[in-house]
Motif scaffolding. Structure first.
Motif, PDB file in Angstrom:
ATOM      1  N   ILE A  71      -2.138  -8.537  21.481  1.00 23.98           N
ATOM      2  CA  ILE A  71      -1.410  -9.805  21.589  1.00 23.98           C
ATOM      3  C   ILE A  71      -0.104  -9.557  22.319  1.00 23.98           C
ATOM      4  N   LEU A  72       0.158 -10.331  23.361  1.00 25.76           N
ATOM      5  CA  LEU A  72       1.355 -10.145  24.164  1.00 25.76           C
ATOM      6  C   LEU A  72       2.562 -10.813  23.509  1.00 25.76           C
ATOM      7  N   PRO A  73       3.773 -10.397  23.891  1.00 27.63           N
ATOM      8  CA  PRO A  73       4.973 -11.054  23.364  1.00 27.63           C
ATOM      9  C   PRO A  73       4.980 -12.551  23.684  1.00 27.63           C
ATOM     10  N   THR A  74       5.703 -13.306  22.878  1.00 29.57           N
ATOM     11  CA  THR A  74       5.777 -14.752  23.069  1.00 29.57           C
ATOM     12  C   THR A  74       6.616 -15.091  24.295  1.00 29.57           C
ATOM     13  N   MET A  75       6.199 -16.121  25.038  1.00 29.18           N
ATOM     14  CA  MET A  75       6.945 -16.563  26.205  1.00 29.18           C
ATOM     15  C   MET A  75       8.239 -17.264  25.795  1.00 29.18           C
ATOM     16  N   HIS A  76       9.118 -17.452  26.766  1.00 26.36           N
ATOM     17  CA  HIS A  76      10.393 -18.100  26.494  1.00 26.36           C
ATOM     18  C   HIS A  76      10.213 -19.578  26.162  1.00 26.36           C
ATOM     19  N   TYR A  77       9.224 -20.226  26.792  1.00 20.95           N
ATOM     20  CA  TYR A  77       8.952 -21.640  26.553  1.00 20.95           C
ATOM     21  C   TYR A  77       7.655 -21.761  25.773  1.00 20.95           C
ATOM     22  N   ASN A  78       7.757 -22.220  24.541  1.00 27.37           N
ATOM     23  CA  ASN A  78       6.605 -22.274  23.643  1.00 27.37           C
ATOM     24  C   ASN A  78       5.798 -23.543  23.910  1.00 27.37           C
ATOM     25  N   GLN A  79       5.065 -23.539  25.028  1.00 26.94           N
ATOM     26  CA  GLN A  79       4.197 -24.645  25.392  1.00 26.94           C
ATOM     27  C   GLN A  79       2.924 -24.085  26.011  1.00 26.94           C
ATOM     28  N   GLN A  80       1.844 -24.874  25.913  1.00 27.06           N
ATOM     29  CA  GLN A  80       0.592 -24.457  26.530  1.00 27.06           C
ATOM     30  C   GLN A  80       0.766 -24.453  28.043  1.00 27.06           C
ATOM     31  N   ARG A  81       0.412 -23.329  28.667  1.00 27.17           N
ATOM     32  CA  ARG A  81       0.682 -23.153  30.086  1.00 27.17           C
ATOM     33  C   ARG A  81      -0.593 -22.850  30.876  1.00 27.17           C
TER      34      ARG A  81
END
Length: 428
Positions: free
Chosen positions: A207-217
């Motif tokens: 599992i990769l680190p979380t992105m800065h913007y927590n939205q489906q991309r």
């Protein structure tokens, strides 16, 4: 027919029982004591002894050629003592040339071969041999148990293989794509949008680190085998109605970096393609093409006008930075057709390279308003549509159209991508 592959009791070990079934499937009543040739290949046949029979399989429009022949001579008895004395490095080099799916058959031969995937010598030789060839990976979830399911169709071997995907987390996940032997998924863990990378052959996942913007991309992935690294590019949000800054994950740095946001005047659609180091996206306002250079960090408008009467189109990345546009054209159902264009980067124009033959178009889309999906890799383009039992493959280099039939393509909820099976693809 789908060939199953299972996992054994020890971690990352495949089931011996199901491997035995694979071996039996490859056997045809012949006697050959060579462990390498057993169940892996077929005997060479003199062309003069081949008999060609024309057949027309049910559900296919074109004729296919089936060849049958009798062996010109009896099997040659191989000396087990000679094969047992092969140097280990020579044996690893030989096995490295065996197609990946055949390796699982050979692992049931002995304990030494069963642990071949943990042998650094084998992995070193495996990383140096050419690719097995393109495969199609289909992913879906069981409608009752919601267990992840995966089947892989090998284009060189013309065979379906079932691969267990029980190592994936129990999220609402969907397939992003594949590159260099790795497969990328994204999903929601509760309310958090997450991304994960896995190697289906080695059954490893991260599992990769979380992105800065927590939205489906919208995500796309590219693997650099020489650098032994990969990048994941996150563009606009999943539904294309909110501009977000580009985010790029670099496996060497193990973090996401935030890049420039797309100009507000250009609303982005869900269609994009990545030709390293450039990201291409279709725009809706105005209708056109935008390019983002990961090396420069700037957006650029490509003044390439889309073809007239284009109803729906997909951007497809090819080899050597080639960019294709695939779409349906025509205003009326009787005049519709499917075309493929290539972007002329110098003149900034779309150049038509081929048109789908009418018999394939009518077989693929039975209704004028029927929805279709399209994706590609390495100058191969696959078309699928709803209520269709097969996919249509186009080879840009060979200029050949062919049908691919399989049970997994019949599922409404299945997700498909091209896949290159590799044991040496690392998730780190």
């Amino acid at each position: 027919m789908v060939v199953g592959i299972g996992i054994g009791e020890s971690s990352n070990c495949w089931s011996r029982d199901l491997m035995t079934q694979l071996v039996r499937k490859g056997e045809d009543g012949s006697r050959n004591t060579s462990p390498i040739s057993r169940g892996v290949g077929s005997r060479n046949v003199s062309p003069s002894k081949q008999k060609v029979i024309k057949t027309k399989p049910r559900g296919l429009d074109e004729e296919t050629m089936a060849k049958f022949a009798k062996p010109p001579h009896n099997d040659v008895q191989m000396e087990d003592d000679i094969w047992a004395m092969l140097p280990e490095d020579l044996l690893n080099e030989i096995l490295a040339w065996v197609p990946p799916f055949m390796i699982f058959r050979l692992r049931s031969v002995c304990k030494r071969w069963n642990s071949i995937l943990l042998d650094n010598g084998f992995l070193k030789f495996h990383s140096q041999v050419p690719s097995h060839g393109p495969c199609l990976l289909t992913f879906w979830k069981n409608s009752q148990s919601q267990t992840p399911q995966c089947s892989v169709f090998s284009l060189p071997l013309k065979q379906w293989y079932r691969i267990p995907f029980t190592f994936l987390p129990q999220w609402a996940i969907w397939l992003v794509g594949s590159s260099g032997g790795l497969v990328c998924f994204s999903g929601l863990d509760g309310s958090t949008f997450k991304t994960l990378i896995c190697n289906p052959l080695t059954q490893t996942c991260r599992i990769l680190p979380t992105m800065h913007y927590n939205q489906q991309r919208q995500l796309t992935m590219v693997v650099d085998r020489k650098q032994k690294s990969f990048k994941i590019v996150a563009a606009n949000d999943l539904y294309g109605d909110q501009p977000l800054p580009i985010e790029v994950y670099d496996s060497k740095l193990n973090k996401w970096s935030v890049h420039q946001k797309m100009p507000a005047a250009n609303l982005c659609s869900s269609k994009m393609a990545f030709c390293d180091p450039r990201l291409y996206l279709e725009t809706l306002s105005p209708l056109g093409l935008m390019m983002y250079g990961l090396d420069t960090g700037y957006w650029e408008h490509i003044p390439a006008k889309f073809p007239r009467s284009l109803l729906d189109g997909y951007l497809i990345s090819g080899t050597k930075k080639r960019l294709f546009l695939v779409g349906r054209v025509g205003l009326y159902s009787t005049l519709q057709s499917m075309k493929i264009w290539e972007l002329d980067h110098v003149k900034a124009t779309w150049v038509e390279i081929t048109r789908m033959p009418l018999k394939y178009f009518r077989a693929l889309l039975r209704l004028s308003a029927e929805r279709f999906e399209c994706f590609g890799q390495n100058n191969l383009i696959l078309f699928t549509s709803w209520n269709q039992e097969k996919g249509l493959l186009y080879d840009v280099d060979k200029k050949v159209w062919s049908w691919i039939a399989g049970c997994a393509l019949q599922l409404y909820t299945s997700q498909v991508c091209f896949y290159e099976p590799r044991f040496d693809a690392s998730i780190y």
